[in-house]
Design a protein around this motif. Structure first.
Motif, PDB file in Angstrom:
ATOM      1  N   HIS A  95     -38.907  98.250  97.058  1.00 37.97           N
ATOM      2  CA  HIS A  95     -38.578  98.159  98.476  1.00 37.97           C
ATOM      3  C   HIS A  95     -38.437  99.557  99.064  1.00 37.97           C
ATOM      4  N   PHE A  96     -38.334  99.611 100.390  1.00 37.19           N
ATOM      5  CA  PHE A  96     -38.025 100.886 101.030  1.00 37.19           C
ATOM      6  C   PHE A  96     -37.111 100.665 102.226  1.00 37.19           C
ATOM      7  N   HIS A  97     -36.404 101.719 102.608  1.00 36.08           N
ATOM      8  CA  HIS A  97     -35.496 101.700 103.751  1.00 36.08           C
ATOM      9  C   HIS A  97     -35.946 102.737 104.773  1.00 36.08           C
ATOM     10  N   LEU A  98     -35.705 102.427 106.045  1.00 37.25           N
ATOM     11  CA  LEU A  98     -35.919 103.380 107.126  1.00 37.25           C
ATOM     12  C   LEU A  98     -34.715 103.344 108.064  1.00 37.25           C
ATOM     13  N   LEU A  99     -34.457 104.470 108.717  1.00 39.65           N
ATOM     14  CA  LEU A  99     -33.560 104.513 109.857  1.00 39.65           C
ATOM     15  C   LEU A  99     -34.397 105.074 110.992  1.00 39.65           C
ATOM     16  N   ALA A 100     -34.588 104.293 112.048  1.00 36.48           N
ATOM     17  CA  ALA A 100     -35.571 104.656 113.062  1.00 36.48           C
ATOM     18  C   ALA A 100     -35.126 104.216 114.449  1.00 36.48           C
ATOM     19  N   THR A 101     -35.505 105.010 115.448  1.00 37.88           N
ATOM     20  CA  THR A 101     -35.218 104.680 116.845  1.00 37.88           C
ATOM     21  C   THR A 101     -36.527 104.501 117.605  1.00 37.88           C
ATOM     22  N   PRO A 102     -36.816 103.297 118.082  1.00 40.12           N
ATOM     23  CA  PRO A 102     -38.036 103.066 118.869  1.00 40.12           C
ATOM     24  C   PRO A 102     -37.821 103.468 120.328  1.00 40.12           C
ATOM     25  N   ALA A 103     -38.879 103.950 120.952  1.00 44.84           N
ATOM     26  CA  ALA A 103     -38.812 104.304 122.375  1.00 44.84           C
ATOM     27  C   ALA A 103     -39.085 103.110 123.266  1.00 44.84           C
ATOM     28  N   THR A 104     -39.690 102.053 122.703  1.00 43.69           N
ATOM     29  CA  THR A 104     -40.007 100.851 123.475  1.00 43.69           C
ATOM     30  C   THR A 104     -39.561  99.619 122.691  1.00 43.69           C
ATOM     31  N   ASP A 105     -39.487  98.474 123.377  1.00 45.37           N
ATOM     32  CA  ASP A 105     -39.030  97.264 122.694  1.00 45.37           C
ATOM     33  C   ASP A 105     -40.042  96.737 121.692  1.00 45.37           C
ATOM     34  N   LYS A 106     -41.312  97.144 121.813  1.00 45.46           N
ATOM     35  CA  LYS A 106     -42.349  96.680 120.891  1.00 45.46           C
ATOM     36  C   LYS A 106     -42.679  97.706 119.812  1.00 45.46           C
ATOM     37  N   GLY A 107     -42.160  98.916 119.953  1.00 46.58           N
ATOM     38  CA  GLY A 107     -42.572  99.996 119.062  1.00 46.58           C
ATOM     39  C   GLY A 107     -42.293  99.737 117.596  1.00 46.58           C
ATOM     40  N   LEU A 108     -41.070  99.318 117.271  1.00 45.89           N
ATOM     41  CA  LEU A 108     -40.715  99.110 115.865  1.00 45.89           C
ATOM     42  C   LEU A 108     -41.500  97.961 115.237  1.00 45.89           C
ATOM     43  N   PRO A 109     -41.547  96.773 115.855  1.00 47.78           N
ATOM     44  CA  PRO A 109     -42.340  95.704 115.231  1.00 47.78           C
ATOM     45  C   PRO A 109     -43.822  96.034 115.112  1.00 47.78           C
ATOM     46  N   LEU A 110     -44.393  96.718 116.102  1.00 44.52           N
ATOM     47  CA  LEU A 110     -45.805  97.093 116.011  1.00 44.52           C
ATOM     48  C   LEU A 110     -46.036  98.089 114.886  1.00 44.52           C
ATOM     49  N   MET A 111     -45.122  99.048 114.743  1.00 44.05           N
ATOM     50  CA  MET A 111     -45.245 100.018 113.661  1.00 44.05           C
ATOM     51  C   MET A 111     -45.152  99.334 112.305  1.00 44.05           C
ATOM     52  N   MET A 112     -44.176  98.460 112.118  1.00 44.61           N
ATOM     53  CA  MET A 112     -43.990  97.811 110.831  1.00 44.61           C
ATOM     54  C   MET A 112     -45.137  96.860 110.514  1.00 44.61           C
ATOM     55  N   GLN A 113     -45.652  96.185 111.525  1.00 45.16           N
ATOM     56  CA  GLN A 113     -46.793  95.287 111.301  1.00 45.16           C
ATOM     57  C   GLN A 113     -48.018  96.069 110.851  1.00 45.16           C
ATOM     58  N   ALA A 114     -48.321  97.158 111.546  1.00 45.93           N
ATOM     59  CA  ALA A 114     -49.494  97.966 111.196  1.00 45.93           C
ATOM     60  C   ALA A 114     -49.314  98.615 109.831  1.00 45.93           C
ATOM     61  N   LEU A 115     -48.123  99.138 109.569  1.00 42.60           N
ATOM     62  CA  LEU A 115     -47.835  99.775 108.286  1.00 42.60           C
ATOM     63  C   LEU A 115     -47.987  98.781 107.138  1.00 42.60           C
ATOM     64  N   GLY A 116     -47.386  97.608 107.294  1.00 34.46           N
ATOM     65  CA  GLY A 116     -47.437  96.619 106.225  1.00 34.46           C
ATOM     66  C   GLY A 116     -48.837  96.141 105.918  1.00 34.46           C
ATOM     67  N   ARG A 117     -49.596  95.838 106.961  1.00 33.48           N
ATOM     68  CA  ARG A 117     -50.945  95.325 106.749  1.00 33.48           C
ATOM     69  C   ARG A 117     -51.863  96.367 106.118  1.00 33.48           C
ATOM     70  N   ARG A 118     -51.838  97.553 106.663  1.00 29.38           N
ATOM     71  CA  ARG A 118     -52.752  98.590 106.164  1.00 29.38           C
ATOM     72  C   ARG A 118     -52.392  99.010 104.743  1.00 29.38           C
ATOM     73  N   TYR A 119     -51.098  99.125 104.464  1.00 29.84           N
ATOM     74  CA  TYR A 119     -50.700  99.534 103.117  1.00 29.84           C
ATOM     75  C   TYR A 119     -51.132  98.493 102.091  1.00 29.84           C
ATOM     76  N   VAL A 120     -50.967  97.215 102.409  1.00 30.02           N
ATOM     77  CA  VAL A 120     -51.369  96.162 101.462  1.00 30.02           C
ATOM     78  C   VAL A 120     -52.873  96.212 101.202  1.00 30.02           C
ATOM     79  N   GLN A 121     -53.659  96.452 102.228  1.00 32.32           N
ATOM     80  CA  GLN A 121     -55.112  96.563 102.041  1.00 32.32           C
ATOM     81  C   GLN A 121     -55.450  97.676 101.050  1.00 32.32           C
ATOM     82  N   ILE A 122     -54.834  98.823 101.252  1.00 26.76           N
ATOM     83  CA  ILE A 122     -55.109  99.971 100.379  1.00 26.76           C
ATOM     84  C   ILE A 122     -54.578  99.708  98.972  1.00 26.76           C
ATOM     85  N   PHE A 123     -53.356  99.184  98.884  1.00 27.69           N
ATOM     86  CA  PHE A 123     -52.728  98.913  97.586  1.00 27.69           C
ATOM     87  C   PHE A 123     -53.543  97.905  96.792  1.00 27.69           C
TER      88      PHE A 123
END
Length: 231
Positions: free
Chosen positions: A60-88
């Motif tokens: 697992h991993f942990h982050l502490l993060a502040t989004p500038a918009t209400d969609k920023g964090l979920p969009l970042m995590m969605q893109a990160l998760g999908r792309r990392y799984v493809q590569i992995f």
């Protein structure tokens, strides 16, 4: 019962946990870890999310993060998760899911919990018995904050700048803070709030967030509300 939407509020720090499915490893080697950090940097920039702290563990991993918009964090995590799984999956010749469902996150009250959350994140490898000191774990942001490494992924929170008037003073103060550790009750609060998706703070803070978001920030009491006595 319908699942509440994840609580994400721009301008506030959020503690995030993403776990491997069935606690399986999500990093096989250092190349995997470098890959995830590279993707995190890319998508955090794209979606305007400031990363204050991070740690990569085995499953697992942990982050502490502040989004500038209400969609920023979920969009970042969605893109990160999908792309990392493809590569992995391609790299390790596997198929299927890697993550244990959605990421978990909690909104934290800055002045009350931010530094404690950073220390909690830094001390994960120590609690897991992987190292004896947080500084000995290469795969976290701790070494940046004590002056042993420059991490361009990070955006230090203003509370970190307030730890001292010079870089040396800030580094020494932060190292001392982590060495003191996190109280067991705070550890439990940080873990429980993050896994359950509630906000973490005092009553005034929680009421403020509820007004701002029109959403409960803690679990409501079971049953019907008590009736007021007349008179």
């Amino acid at each position: 019962m319908a699942r509440l939407p994840r609580l994400t509020v721009p301008g506030y720090p959020h503690h995030v946990i993403q776990r491997g499915n069935n606690r399986q490893p999500v990093f096989v080697d250092d190349q995997d870890r470098e890959t995830l950090l590279g993707l995190l940097s890319e998508y955090a920039t794209k979606h305007k999310v400031a990363i204050h702290a991070w740690v990569l563990m085995g499953n697992h991993f942990h982050l502490l993060a502040t989004p500038a918009t209400d969609k920023g964090l979920p969009l970042m995590m969605q893109a990160l998760g999908r792309r990392y799984v493809q590569i992995f999956n391609r790299r390790h010749v596997r198929t299927g899911t890697l993550w244990e469902g959605r990421y978990r996150a909690t909104l934290v009250q800055t002045d009350r919990y931010l530094l404690a959350c950073m220390a909690y994140i830094d001390l994960n490898p120590v609690r897991a018995g992987l190292v004896t000191k947080a500084a000995d774990w290469r795969w976290s942001s701790h070494r940046h904050y004590i002056g042993l490494h420059q991490d361009r992924l990070l955006t230090p929170h203003p509370l970190c700048w307030a730890l001292g008037n010079t870089p040396f003073a800030r580094e020494a103060a932060y190292a001392d803070l982590v060495q003191q550790g996190v109280a067991l009750d705070q550890q439990a609060q940080l873990t429980d709030a993050t896994l359950k998706g509630w906000a973490l703070g005092d009553r005034s803070f929680l009421e403020q967030i509820e007004v701002q978001t029109d959403r409960r920030t803690t679990r409501g009491r079971a049953g019907r509300p008590a009736l007021k006595k007349p008179g």
